[in-house]
Design a protein around this motif. Sequence first.
Motif, mmCIF file in Angstrom:
data_model
loop_
_atom_site.group_PDB
_atom_site.id
_atom_site.type_symbol
_atom_site.label_atom_id
_atom_site.label_comp_id
_atom_site.label_asym_id
_atom_site.label_seq_id
_atom_site.Cartn_x
_atom_site.Cartn_y
_atom_site.Cartn_z
ATOM 1 N N ALA A 274 0.866 -1.173 0.000
ATOM 2 C CA ALA A 274 0.000 0.000 0.000
ATOM 3 C C ALA A 274 0.905 1.226 0.000
ATOM 4 N N CYS A 275 0.359 2.381 -0.315
ATOM 5 C CA CYS A 275 1.185 3.591 -0.326
ATOM 6 C C CYS A 275 0.437 4.678 0.434
ATOM 7 N N PRO A 276 0.392 4.551 1.778
ATOM 8 C CA PRO A 276 -0.453 5.479 2.532
ATOM 9 C C PRO A 276 0.107 6.898 2.590
ATOM 10 N N TYR A 277 1.444 7.055 2.505
ATOM 11 C CA TYR A 277 1.899 8.427 2.730
ATOM 12 C C TYR A 277 2.775 9.048 1.651
ATOM 13 N N LYS A 278 2.853 8.415 0.524
ATOM 14 C CA LYS A 278 3.451 9.058 -0.659
ATOM 15 C C LYS A 278 4.689 9.883 -0.312
ATOM 16 N N CYS A 279 5.730 9.179 0.109
ATOM 17 C CA CYS A 279 6.906 9.889 0.653
ATOM 18 C C CYS A 279 7.825 10.469 -0.420
ATOM 19 N N LEU A 280 7.712 9.981 -1.676
ATOM 20 C CA LEU A 280 8.637 10.439 -2.718
ATOM 21 C C LEU A 280 7.904 11.178 -3.834
ATOM 22 N N LYS A 281 8.439 12.343 -4.193
ATOM 23 C CA LYS A 281 7.829 13.127 -5.279
ATOM 24 C C LYS A 281 7.908 12.352 -6.598
ATOM 25 N N THR A 282 8.935 11.523 -6.732
ATOM 26 C CA THR A 282 9.240 10.916 -8.032
ATOM 27 C C THR A 282 8.687 9.505 -8.204
ATOM 28 N N CYS A 283 8.033 8.946 -7.175
ATOM 29 C CA CYS A 283 7.627 7.537 -7.229
ATOM 30 C C CYS A 283 6.203 7.404 -7.773
ATOM 31 N N ASP A 284 6.042 6.573 -8.808
ATOM 32 C CA ASP A 284 4.706 6.296 -9.334
ATOM 33 C C ASP A 284 4.323 4.887 -8.875
ATOM 34 N N ARG A 285 3.456 4.834 -7.902
ATOM 35 C CA ARG A 285 3.103 3.572 -7.254
ATOM 36 C C ARG A 285 2.630 2.500 -8.238
ATOM 37 N N SER A 286 1.941 2.942 -9.285
ATOM 38 C CA SER A 286 1.389 1.958 -10.223
ATOM 39 C C SER A 286 2.496 1.337 -11.083
ATOM 40 N N LYS A 287 3.630 2.011 -11.181
ATOM 41 C CA LYS A 287 4.692 1.511 -12.080
ATOM 42 C C LYS A 287 5.821 0.788 -11.345
ATOM 43 N N VAL A 288 6.107 1.185 -10.095
ATOM 44 C CA VAL A 288 7.296 0.611 -9.446
ATOM 45 C C VAL A 288 6.997 -0.795 -8.920
ATOM 46 N N LEU A 289 8.069 -1.586 -8.787
ATOM 47 C CA LEU A 289 7.888 -2.989 -8.392
ATOM 48 C C LEU A 289 7.838 -3.180 -6.883
ATOM 49 N N PHE A 290 8.343 -2.213 -6.150
ATOM 50 C CA PHE A 290 8.335 -2.367 -4.687
ATOM 51 C C PHE A 290 8.319 -0.992 -4.034
ATOM 52 N N CYS A 291 8.006 -0.987 -2.728
ATOM 53 C CA CYS A 291 8.009 0.269 -1.972
ATOM 54 C C CYS A 291 9.361 0.378 -1.263
ATOM 55 N N ILE A 292 10.136 1.382 -1.628
ATOM 56 C CA ILE A 292 11.501 1.471 -1.076
ATOM 57 C C ILE A 292 11.471 1.851 0.406
ATOM 58 N N ALA A 293 10.498 2.661 0.821
ATOM 59 C CA ALA A 293 10.422 3.058 2.235
ATOM 60 C C ALA A 293 10.180 1.805 3.091
ATOM 61 N N ARG A 294 9.237 0.995 2.637
ATOM 62 C CA ARG A 294 8.898 -0.231 3.363
ATOM 63 C C ARG A 294 10.129 -1.163 3.403
ATOM 64 N N ALA A 295 10.799 -1.305 2.259
ATOM 65 C CA ALA A 295 11.938 -2.232 2.173
ATOM 66 C C ALA A 295 13.094 -1.775 3.071
ATOM 67 N N LEU A 296 13.291 -0.456 3.169
ATOM 68 C CA LEU A 296 14.396 0.039 4.003
ATOM 69 C C LEU A 296 14.050 -0.065 5.489
ATOM 70 N N ILE A 297 12.776 0.096 5.800
ATOM 71 C CA ILE A 297 12.378 -0.080 7.211
ATOM 72 C C ILE A 297 12.539 -1.559 7.598
ATOM 73 N N HIS A 298 12.240 -2.457 6.665
ATOM 74 C CA HIS A 298 12.464 -3.881 6.946
ATOM 75 C C HIS A 298 13.956 -4.167 7.172
ATOM 76 N N ALA A 299 14.824 -3.524 6.406
ATOM 77 C CA ALA A 299 16.275 -3.723 6.586
ATOM 78 C C ALA A 299 16.684 -3.248 7.975
ATOM 79 N N TRP A 300 16.192 -2.075 8.320
ATOM 80 C CA TRP A 300 16.500 -1.497 9.639
ATOM 81 C C TRP A 300 16.021 -2.429 10.760
#
Length: 347
Positions: A274-300
């Motif tokens: 899901a993309c509840p808070y649209k953190c990046l000006k440049t990210c098009d949710r419908s086109k990208v394969l993953f959510c980078i914010a979510r993936a980096l929080i998982h790494a952390w």
Amino acid sequence: MIQAGMGVRVGNANLASATTNAGAYGAISCVGLGDDFDRTFREYETVSKRNLAKEIRMAKELTKGNGPLGVNIMVVLTNYEDMVRVSIEEGIDFIISGAGLPLRLPEYANENVPLIPVVSSGRALELILRTWERRYNRKPAAVIVEGPLCGGHLAFNDEQLREPEKYSLEVLFKDVKAVLGQHDLMHVPVIGAGAVSIPEDVLTVIEMGYNGVQIGTRFICTTESGMSEEGKQLYVSSSSQDTVIISSPVGMPVRVIKSPLVERVMSGKKEQFACPYKCLKTCDRSKVLFCIARALIHAWAGNMDEGLFMTGYDLDRVNDVIPVKKFFDDLEVSAANYHSQIPAYQG
Ligand SMILES: Cc1cc2nc3c(=O)[nH]c(=O)nc-3n(C[C@H](O)[C@H](O)[C@H](O)COP(=O)(O)O)c2cc1C
């Protein structure tokens, strides 16, 4: 030496204050501070502001108010202006801004806080200098030059990344200095970044003419960094052969360690998110394969299956987790050896 303000939550108050306490420049990352994924966009903005203020206050407490303490703010963030304003309200000593051209940074930072843009070419610097001079009568306090071996998002295209030697730190130094010269700014310090992993690398970059270095990957594997213990062990046990460059939702290439998530992304599979808070000006949710914010929080958080581990190329010489202070103690020894090899001045 500047410690890279690495997102998400790697360059936190703990790492930044340890760096500053060791006599260098600590920097807090302003990305991914919105807590979790149950928030709406508006809550995310409020929580991010509150958490950044908290991080800066904590770092100030840990350094007993003795700076220099900075922040790193990515231009592509939708809450970029907020992050700049909160940093200034909290009395930050300097602002580093890259991952895009920080053309409007002086508009939000209309105080005396030193501004440090990150560039990977003289052309990008020229645009920033021209805009800052014309619109704001503002000059950079320093310039960070990120080469193609850097961690994080890379301001090079695929073709350029296939020939990194053409854009080495030596080459970029001349390019950037020429632009500074045209603007009568030869005195502005230039800081080199990318694959600076051991104390000797610092001296090599200084010999190229740089005034300092910014270090990222080596500082992920420090006791004080915010990265999960599982994540730190992944960096320590990986080599440069385990890294790969993928296309990031930020809209730039990014170097990462191969991981289950990266394998899935490379096979073209779209993750569910899901993309509840649209953190990046440049990210098009419908086109990208993953959510980078979510993936980096998982790494952390140490979730190795879902996490994305951004890295510099030079993992071969990052083989242990060390306290920040050890890096600086070793650097002092290297610098002393280096100076003892230079014949004393005979008058
Ligand atoms: C995990 C990670 C996160 C990073 N996050 C940011 C960031 O939020 N903003 C930014 O401008 N640069 C970021 N960078 C790039 C660093 O600021 C730095 O320039 C780079 O890592 C230097 O190269 P090195 O990792 O080889 O030392 C990041 C790098 C890494 C490895």
